[in-house]
Design a protein around this motif. Sequence first.
Motif, mmCIF file in Angstrom:
data_model
loop_
_atom_site.group_PDB
_atom_site.id
_atom_site.type_symbol
_atom_site.label_atom_id
_atom_site.label_comp_id
_atom_site.label_asym_id
_atom_site.label_seq_id
_atom_site.Cartn_x
_atom_site.Cartn_y
_atom_site.Cartn_z
ATOM 1 N N GLN A 27 -2.765 -0.766 12.983
ATOM 2 C CA GLN A 27 -3.659 -0.054 12.460
ATOM 3 C C GLN A 27 -4.568 -0.720 11.194
ATOM 4 O OE1 GLN A 27 -5.005 2.822 13.051
ATOM 5 N NE2 GLN A 27 -6.063 3.477 11.376
ATOM 6 N N SER A 28 -3.819 -1.486 10.461
ATOM 7 C CA SER A 28 -4.407 -2.316 9.432
ATOM 8 C C SER A 28 -5.382 -3.421 10.003
ATOM 9 C CB SER A 28 -3.376 -2.927 8.434
ATOM 10 O OG SER A 28 -2.653 -2.254 7.989
ATOM 11 N N GLY A 29 -4.654 -4.066 11.106
ATOM 12 C CA GLY A 29 -5.370 -5.140 11.814
ATOM 13 C C GLY A 29 -6.770 -4.724 12.468
ATOM 14 N N PHE A 30 -6.901 -3.485 13.063
ATOM 15 C CA PHE A 30 -8.120 -2.983 13.585
ATOM 16 C C PHE A 30 -9.030 -2.519 12.381
ATOM 17 C CE2 PHE A 30 -5.459 -2.683 17.292
ATOM 18 C CZ PHE A 30 -6.389 -2.942 18.455
ATOM 19 N N ASN A 31 -8.394 -1.920 11.493
ATOM 20 C CA ASN A 31 -9.258 -1.529 10.283
ATOM 21 C C ASN A 31 -9.878 -2.854 9.842
ATOM 22 O OD1 ASN A 31 -9.004 0.969 10.622
ATOM 23 N ND2 ASN A 31 -7.361 1.114 9.075
ATOM 24 N N LEU A 32 -9.197 -3.832 9.374
ATOM 25 C CA LEU A 32 -9.722 -5.094 8.814
ATOM 26 C C LEU A 32 -10.533 -5.863 9.863
ATOM 27 C CD1 LEU A 32 -6.314 -6.392 7.178
ATOM 28 C CD2 LEU A 32 -8.454 -5.832 6.118
ATOM 29 N N ALA A 33 -10.521 -5.904 11.117
ATOM 30 C CA ALA A 33 -11.463 -6.497 12.154
ATOM 31 C C ALA A 33 -12.635 -5.803 12.159
ATOM 32 C CB ALA A 33 -10.759 -6.256 13.391
ATOM 33 N N ALA A 34 -12.688 -4.211 11.763
ATOM 34 C CA ALA A 34 -13.995 -3.750 11.812
ATOM 35 C C ALA A 34 -14.623 -3.946 10.516
ATOM 36 C CB ALA A 34 -13.640 -2.131 11.781
ATOM 37 N N LEU A 38 -18.717 -6.265 9.797
ATOM 38 C CA LEU A 38 -19.323 -5.696 9.014
ATOM 39 C C LEU A 38 -19.837 -6.663 7.812
ATOM 40 C CD1 LEU A 38 -18.383 -1.911 8.712
ATOM 41 C CD2 LEU A 38 -20.453 -3.045 10.056
ATOM 42 N N THR A 39 -18.764 -7.255 7.244
ATOM 43 C CA THR A 39 -19.203 -8.140 5.986
ATOM 44 C C THR A 39 -18.813 -9.485 6.343
ATOM 45 O OG1 THR A 39 -16.638 -7.925 5.272
ATOM 46 C CG2 THR A 39 -18.026 -6.295 4.581
ATOM 47 N N GLY A 40 -18.343 -9.906 7.324
ATOM 48 C CA GLY A 40 -18.411 -11.427 7.774
ATOM 49 C C GLY A 40 -17.252 -11.999 7.155
ATOM 50 N N GLY A 41 -16.059 -11.312 6.600
ATOM 51 C CA GLY A 41 -14.736 -11.852 6.323
ATOM 52 C C GLY A 41 -14.029 -11.190 5.401
ATOM 53 N N VAL A 42 -12.753 -11.228 5.399
ATOM 54 C CA VAL A 42 -11.817 -10.305 4.495
ATOM 55 C C VAL A 42 -11.027 -11.375 3.793
ATOM 56 C CG1 VAL A 42 -10.224 -8.339 4.104
ATOM 57 C CG2 VAL A 42 -12.201 -8.334 5.931
ATOM 58 N N ALA A 43 -10.908 -11.242 2.472
ATOM 59 C CA ALA A 43 -9.960 -12.092 1.644
ATOM 60 C C ALA A 43 -8.503 -11.935 2.136
ATOM 61 C CB ALA A 43 -10.220 -12.062 0.317
ATOM 62 N N ALA A 44 -7.678 -12.818 1.653
ATOM 63 C CA ALA A 44 -6.406 -12.525 2.030
ATOM 64 C C ALA A 44 -5.703 -11.870 1.367
ATOM 65 C CB ALA A 44 -5.493 -14.185 1.906
ATOM 66 N N ASP A 46 -6.937 -9.137 0.175
ATOM 67 C CA ASP A 46 -7.484 -8.052 0.553
ATOM 68 C C ASP A 46 -6.661 -7.409 2.011
ATOM 69 O OD1 ASP A 46 -9.315 -7.603 -1.619
ATOM 70 O OD2 ASP A 46 -10.978 -8.197 -0.290
ATOM 71 N N ILE A 47 -6.215 -8.493 2.784
ATOM 72 C CA ILE A 47 -5.497 -8.255 3.926
ATOM 73 C C ILE A 47 -3.995 -7.613 3.634
ATOM 74 C CG2 ILE A 47 -4.606 -9.356 6.018
ATOM 75 C CD1 ILE A 47 -6.922 -11.100 5.866
ATOM 76 N N ALA A 48 -3.649 -8.318 2.627
ATOM 77 C CA ALA A 48 -2.172 -8.010 2.161
ATOM 78 C C ALA A 48 -2.230 -6.574 1.453
ATOM 79 C CB ALA A 48 -1.569 -8.996 1.036
ATOM 80 N N ALA A 49 -3.199 -6.451 0.823
ATOM 81 C CA ALA A 49 -3.344 -5.054 0.111
ATOM 82 C C ALA A 49 -3.631 -3.969 1.114
ATOM 83 C CB ALA A 49 -4.488 -4.828 -1.014
ATOM 84 N N THR A 50 -4.218 -4.151 2.190
ATOM 85 C CA THR A 50 -4.674 -3.301 3.026
ATOM 86 C C THR A 50 -3.507 -2.927 4.000
ATOM 87 O OG1 THR A 50 -6.948 -3.809 3.343
ATOM 88 C CG2 THR A 50 -6.104 -2.638 5.306
ATOM 89 N N ILE A 51 -2.538 -3.926 4.410
ATOM 90 C CA ILE A 51 -1.415 -3.682 5.018
ATOM 91 C C ILE A 51 -0.368 -2.845 4.269
ATOM 92 C CG2 ILE A 51 0.459 -4.663 6.086
ATOM 93 C CD1 ILE A 51 -1.372 -6.982 7.040
ATOM 94 N N TRP A 52 -0.450 -3.407 2.787
ATOM 95 C CA TRP A 52 0.731 -2.438 2.234
ATOM 96 C C TRP A 52 0.109 -1.241 1.773
ATOM 97 C CZ3 TRP A 52 5.175 -2.514 0.559
ATOM 98 C CH2 TRP A 52 5.725 -1.654 -0.584
ATOM 99 N N PHE A 53 -1.066 -0.801 1.800
ATOM 100 C CA PHE A 53 -1.721 0.396 1.678
ATOM 101 C C PHE A 53 -1.387 1.279 2.783
ATOM 102 C CE2 PHE A 53 -4.528 3.793 1.935
ATOM 103 C CZ PHE A 53 -4.724 4.309 0.657
ATOM 104 N N ASP A 54 -1.576 0.732 4.230
ATOM 105 C CA ASP A 54 -1.186 1.555 5.272
ATOM 106 C C ASP A 54 0.302 1.700 5.362
ATOM 107 O OD1 ASP A 54 -4.060 1.727 5.854
ATOM 108 O OD2 ASP A 54 -3.966 0.082 7.261
#
Length: 148
Positions: A27-34, A38-44, A46-54
Motif C-alpha cells: 500500500q505504501s509503495g502504491f501511495n508513494l508511486a502516486a 505528481l512531485t517528481g520524487g520522494v526523499a528516502a 519520507d519513504i521510511a516515514a510513510t511505510i512506518w505510518f502505514d
Amino acid sequence: MISVRWYLLWYLLLAVLLTTVLACITQSGFNLAAIAALTGGVAAGDIAATIWFDLTHFGFTYAPIALVNLLVAAVLLHFLPLLRRYWLAAGLGAVLLYLMLLIINIIAPMPTLIAATRSNTGIISMLLCSSAGMLSYVWLLKRRKLYA
C-alpha cells in the motif's frame, strides 16, 4: 473432551501478521508511486516515514481483513486436506481475498477502501500478499507434521 490445537491459532496469527506487513508495504509503495508521479520524487526519509505510518495505522484496518480471509481459508484447509498443496493454498488465499475486496468495495461508501486496489496491478499485488500468508500457514503446518 475437546482437544484444542493452539499451534493452529499461532500459525494463523503469524500468517495474518506476515500478510498485514506485506500489504502495508505494498500500500505504501502504491501511495508513494502516486506522490512521486505528481512531485517528481520522494526523499528516502519520507519513504521510511510513510511505510512506518502505514504499518502503524493502515495495519489496524487491514489486519481484520487478513484475519477473516486467512481464517476462512484455514477452515477450508482443515475440512479439505487436498487444498494443503502449496499452489492450491496460495490460490485459495488470493481468491478469497479477491471476493472479500469485491464485497468491501460494494459496502464501503468510498470508491475503494484500499487505495492499492484501484488498479489491476495493485489488486494482483494485494492478492500476492494474501498468497504469501497462506503459503506461510501451510508451510508451518507441514513443518510441524514433519517434525512431530
